[in-house]
Design an enzyme around this catalytic site. Structure first.
Site, mmCIF file in Angstrom:
data_model
loop_
_atom_site.group_PDB
_atom_site.id
_atom_site.type_symbol
_atom_site.label_atom_id
_atom_site.label_comp_id
_atom_site.label_asym_id
_atom_site.label_seq_id
_atom_site.Cartn_x
_atom_site.Cartn_y
_atom_site.Cartn_z
ATOM 1 N N ASP A 271 0.547 3.627 -9.309
ATOM 2 C CA ASP A 271 1.792 3.936 -8.603
ATOM 3 C C ASP A 271 1.561 5.114 -7.672
ATOM 4 O O ASP A 271 0.450 5.662 -7.586
ATOM 5 C CB ASP A 271 2.949 4.181 -9.570
ATOM 6 N N TYR B 276 13.927 -5.771 -12.174
ATOM 7 C CA TYR B 276 13.575 -4.627 -11.338
ATOM 8 C C TYR B 276 13.558 -5.040 -9.867
ATOM 9 O O TYR B 276 13.218 -6.181 -9.535
ATOM 10 C CB TYR B 276 12.176 -4.105 -11.669
ATOM 11 N N ARG C 169 3.970 -1.912 -12.420
ATOM 12 C CA ARG C 169 2.833 -1.254 -11.766
ATOM 13 C C ARG C 169 1.588 -2.132 -11.825
ATOM 14 O O ARG C 169 0.810 -2.205 -10.866
ATOM 15 C CB ARG C 169 2.531 0.073 -12.466
ATOM 16 N N ASP D 109 9.555 5.336 -16.160
ATOM 17 C CA ASP D 109 8.717 6.389 -15.604
ATOM 18 C C ASP D 109 9.575 7.406 -14.852
ATOM 19 O O ASP D 109 10.640 7.064 -14.328
ATOM 20 C CB ASP D 109 7.703 5.796 -14.620
#
Length: 369
Positions: A92, A78, A190, A50
């Site tokens: 988000d 992550y 997310r 993203d």
């Protein structure tokens, strides 16, 4: 990172560029920048990030773009910050805040318990703003057009979900949770933030995301776009394949047969469907092989064909991708050479830029995280 040259001196080769994607850039923006730096149109990436996210973006140039579909499916790691107490339209921080609920009663013990419930093999409904296609159109296109988008839950694997820190903000009304996760391809971080918030009955969304590893490639191997502009570094094709797959050394005869797309003797992986990187006597990447059941009459090297005919073997190694050119006809018990499953042209010492099959096909890309 292997080969390094200044952009103006760069001989366009084939390899993987490990980029530390900056915030605010789309993955497509990064691909465009790498095209200019490498001087080639044949560039693609292995898994969308993203615009808000930063971190490891694997970019392939020239013949290495053919490796990208095999990188898309590897596990990702992550670090992220999840805010409890607010739900947003995109799950988000870039979305509209839909609801705020006080999270001051949420304890560390409750967070840990719900995190445990989101670890392992789980069913996850992807984020609405995602690259998943619904009746031929991306979900994010439909959602931005005001359409109602309903996505089905699908199985994903959350191998590790670790809480690193918890901070209470706005007088304790909201809670920020720093986490680290290692997940299978197609997992939305997310959505994990959303589902953790809902499990705690306060809502949640993602406020920061950084990809720290893609399969064998980690954040400490990456270069920023500024660094790449000054000293263009990439991992050569052979080295990249050697990091991704088990390696097999070929004889000159096997190399010639694979150049024509013929099967060779099995690599020894048996029924395991994993690919093997096959290297020629000079260390160049010749093909990606997969062991398949031996087949009489299949185009194969003499040794592999004779063994199949005699039913003395169960498997043969079939070329899934061929990178080396056919150089000279090799003797075979099956004289009509079959075309390679996906033949590739020869690599010149300074190949001309290939056009214009640039990016990984959208259907091959992993949804954004």
């Amino acid at each position: 990172m292997g080969k390094k040259q200044k952009p103006e001196e760069l001989e366009v080769g084939s390899g993987l560029v490990l980029v530390d994607k900056p915030a605010g850039w789309t993955s497509h923006d990064v691909v465009g920048r790498i095209r200019k730096l490498a001087g080639t149109r044949k560039v693609g990436h292995a898994g969308t990030l993203d615009p808000m996210a930063t971190g490891v973006l694997v970019v392939g140039i020239n013949r290495a773009t053919r490796l990208l579909t095999h990188i898309v499916g590897v596990d990702k790691t992550y670090t992220a910050t999840m805010r409890l107490g607010q739900s947003t339209s995109t799950d988000d921080a870039e979305g509209e805040v839909l609801q705020t609920r006080f999270a001051n009663a949420v304890s560390r013990e409750r967070i840990d318990a719900e995190v445990a419930g989101l670890t392992g093999e789980i069913q996850q409904v992807p984020a609405t703003i995602s690259a998943i296609k619904v009746d031929g159109r991306r979900a994010y296109d439909r959602a931005r057009a005001g359409e109602e988008v309903e996505l089905n839950a699908r199985g994903v694997s959350v191998h590790r979900f670790e809480v690193l820190d918890i901070r209470r903000i706005e007088g304790g009304k909201l809670v920020d949770v720093d986490i680290e996760v290692r997940v299978s391809s197609g997992t939305y971080v997310r959505a994990l933030a959303r589902d953790l918030g809902e499990a705690l009955e306060v809502g949640g969304h993602l406020t920061a995301l950084r990809r720290t590893a893609v399969g064998p490639y980690s954040i400490d191997q990456t270069l920023t776009l500024e660094q790449l502009g000054e000293d263009f570094g990439y991992i050569g094709l052979a080295e990249a394949a050697g990091q991704l797959f088990p390696a097999r050394e070929l004889t000159a005869e096997e190399t010639a047969n694979l150049g024509f797309g013929r099967r060779v003797t099995a690599s020894g992986t048996g029924a395991d469907p994993q690919l093997t990187a096959a290297f020629g006597p000079q260390g160049d990447l010749v093909a990606l092989l997969r062991d398949v059941p031996a087949k009489k009459g299949a185009s194969a090297s003499p040794e592999a064909a004779d063994a199949a005919q005699a039913e003395s073997v169960d498997y043969q190694a079939k070329p899934e991708l061929v990178f080396a050119p056919a150089t000279a006809p090799a003797a075979t018990s099956n004289p009509a050479p079959a075309a390679a499953s996906n033949p590739a042209p020869a690599a010149a010492s300074n190949p001309a830029p290939a056009a214009p099959a640039a990016e990984v096909p959208p259907e091959a890309e992993e949804p954004s995280a």
